[in-house]
Every structure is written in structure tokens, then in C-alpha cells.
Write a protein that holds these residues in place. Structure first.
Motif, PDB file in Angstrom:
ATOM      1  N   UNK A  16       0.850  -1.187   0.000  1.00 54.06           N
ATOM      2  CA  UNK A  16       0.000   0.000   0.000  1.00 54.06           C
ATOM      3  C   UNK A  16       0.886   1.237   0.000  1.00 54.06           C
ATOM      4  N   UNK A  17       0.396   2.308  -0.628  1.00 52.73           N
ATOM      5  CA  UNK A  17       1.169   3.555  -0.645  1.00 52.73           C
ATOM      6  C   UNK A  17       0.781   4.503   0.482  1.00 52.73           C
ATOM      7  N   UNK A  18      -0.084   4.037   1.406  1.00 52.05           N
ATOM      8  CA  UNK A  18      -0.365   4.730   2.655  1.00 52.05           C
ATOM      9  C   UNK A  18       0.038   3.817   3.807  1.00 52.05           C
ATOM     10  N   UNK A  19       0.138   4.383   4.986  1.00 50.75           N
ATOM     11  CA  UNK A  19       0.343   3.569   6.192  1.00 50.75           C
ATOM     12  C   UNK A  19      -0.625   4.079   7.243  1.00 50.75           C
ATOM     13  N   UNK A  49      -7.782   4.025  -2.193  1.00 53.75           N
ATOM     14  CA  UNK A  49      -7.621   5.216  -1.353  1.00 53.75           C
ATOM     15  C   UNK A  49      -7.530   6.497  -2.186  1.00 53.75           C
ATOM     16  N   UNK A  50      -7.469   6.361  -3.499  1.00 49.06           N
ATOM     17  CA  UNK A  50      -7.445   7.534  -4.362  1.00 49.06           C
ATOM     18  C   UNK A  50      -6.128   8.271  -4.415  1.00 49.06           C
ATOM     19  N   UNK A  51      -5.081   7.724  -3.793  1.00 50.30           N
ATOM     20  CA  UNK A  51      -3.790   8.409  -3.717  1.00 50.30           C
ATOM     21  C   UNK A  51      -2.942   8.001  -4.921  1.00 50.30           C
ATOM     22  N   UNK A  52      -3.157   8.673  -6.040  1.00 53.04           N
ATOM     23  CA  UNK A  52      -2.505   8.345  -7.300  1.00 53.04           C
ATOM     24  C   UNK A  52      -2.235   9.646  -8.039  1.00 53.04           C
ATOM     25  N   UNK A  53      -1.169   9.680  -8.822  1.00 53.14           N
ATOM     26  CA  UNK A  53      -0.875  10.888  -9.586  1.00 53.14           C
ATOM     27  C   UNK A  53      -1.897  11.036 -10.709  1.00 53.14           C
ATOM     28  N   UNK A  54      -2.128  12.256 -11.125  1.00 54.84           N
ATOM     29  CA  UNK A  54      -3.135  12.526 -12.160  1.00 54.84           C
ATOM     30  C   UNK A  54      -2.800  11.823 -13.462  1.00 54.84           C
ATOM     31  N   UNK A  55      -1.536  11.863 -13.888  1.00 50.60           N
ATOM     32  CA  UNK A  55      -1.144  11.197 -15.136  1.00 50.60           C
ATOM     33  C   UNK A  55      -1.365   9.694 -15.046  1.00 50.60           C
ATOM     34  N   UNK A  79      -6.033  17.922   6.097  1.00 49.66           N
ATOM     35  CA  UNK A  79      -4.710  17.444   5.722  1.00 49.66           C
ATOM     36  C   UNK A  79      -3.941  16.948   6.934  1.00 49.66           C
ATOM     37  N   UNK A  80      -4.226  17.523   8.110  1.00 47.75           N
ATOM     38  CA  UNK A  80      -3.556  17.090   9.326  1.00 47.75           C
ATOM     39  C   UNK A  80      -3.865  15.623   9.632  1.00 47.75           C
ATOM     40  N   UNK A  81      -5.126  15.225   9.442  1.00 54.47           N
ATOM     41  CA  UNK A  81      -5.513  13.821   9.635  1.00 54.47           C
ATOM     42  C   UNK A  81      -4.705  12.936   8.684  1.00 54.47           C
ATOM     43  N   UNK A  82      -4.672  13.312   7.411  1.00 52.17           N
ATOM     44  CA  UNK A  82      -3.946  12.496   6.431  1.00 52.17           C
ATOM     45  C   UNK A  82      -2.464  12.407   6.779  1.00 52.17           C
ATOM     46  N   UNK A  83      -1.879  13.528   7.176  1.00 52.70           N
ATOM     47  CA  UNK A  83      -0.448  13.546   7.486  1.00 52.70           C
ATOM     48  C   UNK A  83      -0.125  12.687   8.700  1.00 52.70           C
ATOM     49  N   UNK A  84      -0.903  12.836   9.762  1.00 54.16           N
ATOM     50  CA  UNK A  84      -0.583  12.147  11.012  1.00 54.16           C
ATOM     51  C   UNK A  84      -1.004  10.679  11.017  1.00 54.16           C
ATOM     52  N   UNK A  85      -2.133  10.367  10.414  1.00 53.17           N
ATOM     53  CA  UNK A  85      -2.675   9.019  10.547  1.00 53.17           C
ATOM     54  C   UNK A  85      -2.531   8.150   9.312  1.00 53.17           C
ATOM     55  N   UNK A  86      -2.148   8.744   8.166  1.00 49.58           N
ATOM     56  CA  UNK A  86      -1.982   7.923   6.964  1.00 49.58           C
ATOM     57  C   UNK A  86      -0.625   8.117   6.298  1.00 49.58           C
TER      58      UNK A  86
END
Length: 293
Positions: free
Chosen positions: A87-90, A160-166, A187-194
Motif C-alpha cells: 500500500x502507498x499509505x500507512x 484510497x485515491x492516492x494516485x498521480x493525475x497522469x 490534511x492534518x488527519x492524512x499527514x498524522x494518521x496515513x
């Protein structure tokens, strides 16, 4: 089934000192020779990027499509679900971390056509790219989707939708439906928890909406993290303005897991309140997940 060598990856640039930069997702991992990117499954081999999970699914199953959850796309049908590891998130709250952060890669090889043949054999009307994050095995997912299209099957994606536009333009070319996990609206949630960021996910949602892919959105509600009235209203306002009131919303209950074992499960009353907020905001299809309601 025959062994297969690592499959060449797409979306990368060669850099100095035999490093490669993976451009599949917004991380843009700079990967040294013989090392993996953040996702764990895209590797630099002799200055080339390869996918070490192409054709090596860790999970194969027949599911109701509503389990994805997709409630408004081929309702009542079966989907043949495929997942690997990586996965590209944690996410600290990951409910599928044994695959998302897993490292055990099966040796058995399943070609895209074999996946589709299994779906047909079990009378499924679609193939689902699911369980872990399909973005990190996008090459395999794209080839499955192309094979499915040739055999008149649909392809759905849970991401999770975390992909580059191209990359999204390539990856979603033959995807018929997607459920995107919008985890929070800060963004704080994404930064701290993912260990990621919010904006690329919003860009993916807008892109899918604009291109006509059937879209549904899931939000896992974690007590004390993303369940405030104001936070939910901010999320609802953005979705309403950018995607529209017709998009189905799924609000799911959190259960203690992974790095958040001490956080209590989501109380039903919070989910009921959020469902009311969504209906009051004008949304037409609002569903609760992980609860018997």
C-alpha cells in the motif's frame, strides 16, 4: 502454475547513481538499486522499476458487490475479488494491514486472463481490484481490466485515491466503477494518521467524476479523529459542490485494530447522526457500514 519473473513497471524516471523515481503516486519515491518504494512492492532492479506482485495475488475470493461497498453498480451480483500485498499509505487504523503492510508474496502466478476466466467460471459479472491498494499493482490491474472488457465483464476498483493525475488517466481507462475512501477532510488527519496528504485524493475524486466512472465514496468514522459535526459538514460540503448530491456515500464504523487498538469502536449514535447530516445536506443515497442498520 508456472513461475514468472518480475514484471516491468510503468510510471518511473531513471536518475543518477542508478536510482529510479516512481511517479505512480504523489510520493514520487526515489528508489536506490535493489530497494523497494514506500509501498513495498515496486522495486529498483538494475536501474529499472519492476512490480514484484504482478500476477501474484495474495487474496482471491467471490464477494457480493455490495461488500466493496458498491450499492448502486450491478446490485445483487457477484464480483471476483483480487488483491495482493502492499500500500502507498500507512494508515494507523488500517483494517486490512496484514495485506496492506504485508511482505509475503505468493509464488503461484495468475495471468490476467486466468483471473477473468475464474470470474466467468463462478458466474461473476465483474472483477474487483480490492483488499489492499490496487494503485500499487496498477499494471496488473490494468491488464485484468483489459481482459475483462474483452470478455464483457466489468471491472471495479476499491482505492484510497492516492494516485498521480497522469497515472490515473492510464489506470482508470477501463475501470467501470470505483469506491474511493475519503478518510477525512483535513490534511492534518492524512499527514498524522496515513502518512500522506488530502489534495491528491480530492483530485482523483474530481477526475473520476468528470470522466464518468461510476463513483461511490466511503468514510471510515473514527471516534475523536474525524467524527466532529464541523469536520463531517466540511467533507459533505466539498463532495456536494464538486461531485454532487447523487453520489452514494458510505459511513463505516471503526473497530480497534493495527496501531489504534486503544481507540474504542464507533458508537452507532454517531453514525446515525452523520447519516442525518448527509441527508439534511441533500444527499440521496447514504449508507452505514460495519453495523446492522
Amino acid at each position: 502454475m508456472a513461475e514468472k519473473k518480475y514484471n516491468p513497471a510503468r510510471w518511473f524516471e531513471r536518475c543518477e547513481d542508478n536510482q529510479v523515481k516512481c511517479t505512480l503516486c504523489p510520493r514520487n519515491c526515489l528508489i536506490a538499486e535493489n530497494k523497494n518504494g514506500f509501498c513495498g512492492v515496486r522495486k529498483n532492479v538494475n536501474g529499472n522499476l519492476v512490480s514484484i506482485v504482478y500476477g501474484r495475488p495474495s487474496a482471491l475470493n467471490i464477494d457480493r458487490i455490495e461488500k466493496k461497498p458498491l450499492y448502486h453498480f450491478l446490485p445483487g451480483t457477484k464480483t471476483f475479488s483480487v488483491g495482493t500485498v502492499g500500500c502507498n499509505l500507512d494508515c494507523a487504523f488500517c483494517q486490512n494491514h496484514t495485506l496492506a503492510r504485508g511482505t509475503n508474496i505468493p509464488t503461484a502466478y495468475y495471468s490476467p486472463d486466468e483471473i477473468v476466466n475464474l470470474a466467468l467460471k463462478h458466474d461473476c459479472e465483474s472483477v474487483a481490484l480490492t483488499y489492499n491498494e490496487p494503485t500499487v499493482w496498477a499494471e496488473y490491474g490494468m491488464d485484468i481490466a483489459e481482459s475483462a472488457k474483452r470478455h464483457s465483464l466489468k471491472t471495479v476498483c476499491v482505492s484510497n485515491g492516492y494516485i498521480s493525475t497522469d497515472s490515473a488517466r492510464d489506470f482508470y481507462k477501463n475501470i467501470d466503477a470505483a469506491n474511493i475512501d475519503l478518510k477525512s477532510f483535513t490534511n492534518n488527519f492524512y499527514k498524522e494518521l496515513t502518512k500522506s496528504s488530502l489534495e491528491p485524493v480530492l483530485e482523483t475524486l474530481e477526475y473520476l467524476h468528470e470522466t464518468g466512472v461510476h463513483l461511490e465514496i466511503t468514510n471510515l468514522i473514527i471516534p475523536g479523529s474525524n467524527d466532529s459535526v464541523g469536520g463531517v459538514n466540511a467533507l459533505l460540503t466539498w463532495v456536494y459542490d464538486k461531485i454532487g448530491a447523487d453520489v452514494p456515500l458510505h459511513f463505516s464504523a471503526f473497530f480497534p485494530c493495527y496501531k489504534m487498538q486503544a481507540v474504542p469502536s464507533t458508537p452507532l449514535q454517531i453514525l446515525l447522526r452523520i447519516r442525518k447530516q448527509a441527508y439534511d445536506a441533500g444527499f440521496k443515497n447514504v449508507h452505514l457500514g460495519n453495523v446492522g442498520v
